[in-house]
Design an enzyme around this catalytic site. Structure first.
Site, short mmCIF file in Angstrom:
data_model
loop_
_atom_site.label_atom_id
_atom_site.label_comp_id
_atom_site.label_asym_id
_atom_site.label_seq_id
_atom_site.Cartn_x
_atom_site.Cartn_y
_atom_site.Cartn_z
N VAL A 1 5.91 8.83 31.34
CA VAL A 1 6.17 9.82 32.39
C VAL A 1 7.62 9.73 32.89
CG1 VAL A 1 5.49 10.62 34.70
CG2 VAL A 1 3.75 9.83 33.10
N THR B 1 8.83 28.29 42.68
CA THR B 1 10.23 28.72 42.86
C THR B 1 11.04 28.42 41.61
OG1 THR B 1 10.98 26.64 43.86
CG2 THR B 1 10.15 28.37 45.36
N ASN B 2 10.68 27.35 40.88
CA ASN B 2 11.35 27.10 39.60
C ASN B 2 10.95 28.16 38.58
OD1 ASN B 2 13.05 24.48 39.26
ND2 ASN B 2 11.38 23.92 40.64
N ARG C 1 -9.32 14.86 30.23
CA ARG C 1 -7.92 15.33 30.10
C ARG C 1 -7.76 16.00 28.74
NH1 ARG C 1 -4.21 14.07 33.74
NH2 ARG C 1 -4.67 12.39 35.20
N ASN D 1 10.62 19.39 31.26
CA ASN D 1 10.12 19.15 32.61
C ASN D 1 11.30 19.01 33.56
OD1 ASN D 1 8.06 18.49 34.62
ND2 ASN D 1 8.90 16.41 34.57
N HIS E 1 12.52 17.28 37.21
CA HIS E 1 12.14 16.22 38.14
C HIS E 1 13.19 16.17 39.26
CE1 HIS E 1 10.24 12.47 39.38
NE2 HIS E 1 11.45 11.97 39.54
N ARG F 1 0.18 17.81 36.60
CA ARG F 1 -0.80 17.07 35.78
C ARG F 1 -0.05 16.24 34.74
NH1 ARG F 1 -5.53 16.48 37.47
NH2 ARG F 1 -6.35 16.30 35.36
N ALA G 1 8.35 13.09 27.21
CA ALA G 1 7.93 12.05 26.26
C ALA G 1 6.60 11.50 26.77
CB ALA G 1 8.99 10.95 26.21
N GLU G 2 5.99 10.62 26.00
CA GLU G 2 4.68 10.11 26.43
C GLU G 2 4.80 9.30 27.72
OE1 GLU G 2 3.31 9.54 21.95
OE2 GLU G 2 1.77 8.93 23.39
C1 GRF Z 1 9.98 20.94 42.35
O1 GRF Z 1 10.63 20.23 43.38
C2 GRF Z 1 10.00 20.10 41.10
O2 GRF Z 1 11.12 19.26 40.97
C3 GRF Z 1 8.77 19.26 41.25
O3 GRF Z 1 7.82 20.09 41.88
C4 GRF Z 1 8.50 21.08 42.63
C5 GRF Z 1 7.99 22.41 42.16
O4 GRF Z 1 8.38 23.37 43.08
N1 GRF Z 1 8.30 18.81 39.97
P1 GRF Z 1 8.13 24.93 42.69
O5 GRF Z 1 6.63 25.08 42.46
O6 GRF Z 1 8.91 25.21 41.44
O7 GRF Z 1 8.65 25.66 43.88
#
Ligand code: GRF
Length: 203
Positions: A143, A12-13, A64, A106, A108, A90, A140-141
């Protein structure tokens, strides 16, 4: 700016980033979507938008470093200049993060530095906070510890469950991530050598 988006699931993002990149005013062009899991909905979203997709299945790699090396090769193949981790589950190696430093974003689902790591929404509920939200940051390295670009707060309501809070935070994510992608893709914001977020006032 050529953008690569890394996903692991529903996307969805990713969808929000795709919709943003479609706008005529956007400085971003999403040229590839890479998933570490096959068959996820995010891959369908990319295909529907006519964006090239690649699956780099982490289970097929012995280390990795080899997995990250393949991701890196795909990004280079598409001439990617900015990488967005959109629900990518990951942890990337230090050498990958170093190489892509200042070009790796990223999202969060908390107001960092609070509630790092997985189940951030659950941590927020357990802490009894009245406000949570989402953060878009440079990777950044360490997390969930990179320089913050955009944050958006959301209220935590009585009776909230992990799901209801996650849904409310996601609505904010779908505004914050596109905004952050544009800020970096347009050059309005960049990461300085000493790791600070610099905002160009004239952009
Ligand atoms: C989101 O809540 C994001 O904050 C987290 O994982 C989820 C990803 O959701 N890192 P989507 O795959 O973008 O719907």
């Amino acid at each position: 700016t050529k953008v690569g988006v890394l996903i692991s699931g529903t996307g969805t993002n990713l969808q929000a980033l795709i919709d943003q990149a479609k706008r005529p005013s956007s400085c971003a062009e999403i040229v590839v979507v890479i998933s570490n899991k096959p068959g996820v909905q995010g891959l369908k979203r990319a295909a529907l938008a006519g964006i090239q997709t690649r699956v780099v299945d982490h289970k097929l790699y012995g280390s990795r470093a080899e997995f990250d090396g393949t991701i890196d090769r795909v990004l280079e193949e598409f001439g990617v200049e900015l990488v967005c981790l959109a629900g990518f589950m990951r942890i990337l190696t230090g050498s990958f993060v170093k190489k892509w430093n200042s070009k790796l974003l990223n999202i969060h689902p908390s107001l960092l530095p609070s509630f790092k790591g997985v189940n951030a929404q659950k941590q927020a509920l357990q802490a009894g906070v009245r406000v949570s939200g989402c953060t878009v940051h440079f990777v950044a390295e360490e997390v969930d510890a990179g320089a913050i670009i955009v944050q958006e707060a959301v209220p935590v309501l009585s009776g909230d469950t992990e799901e209801s809070l996650a849904d409310r935070i996601k609505e904010a994510e779908h505004r914050a991530f596109p905004a952050a992608m544009e800020l970096v893709a347009s050059g309005a914001i960049h990461l300085s050598e000493d790791g600070r977020v610099i905002r160009r006032s004239n952009l």
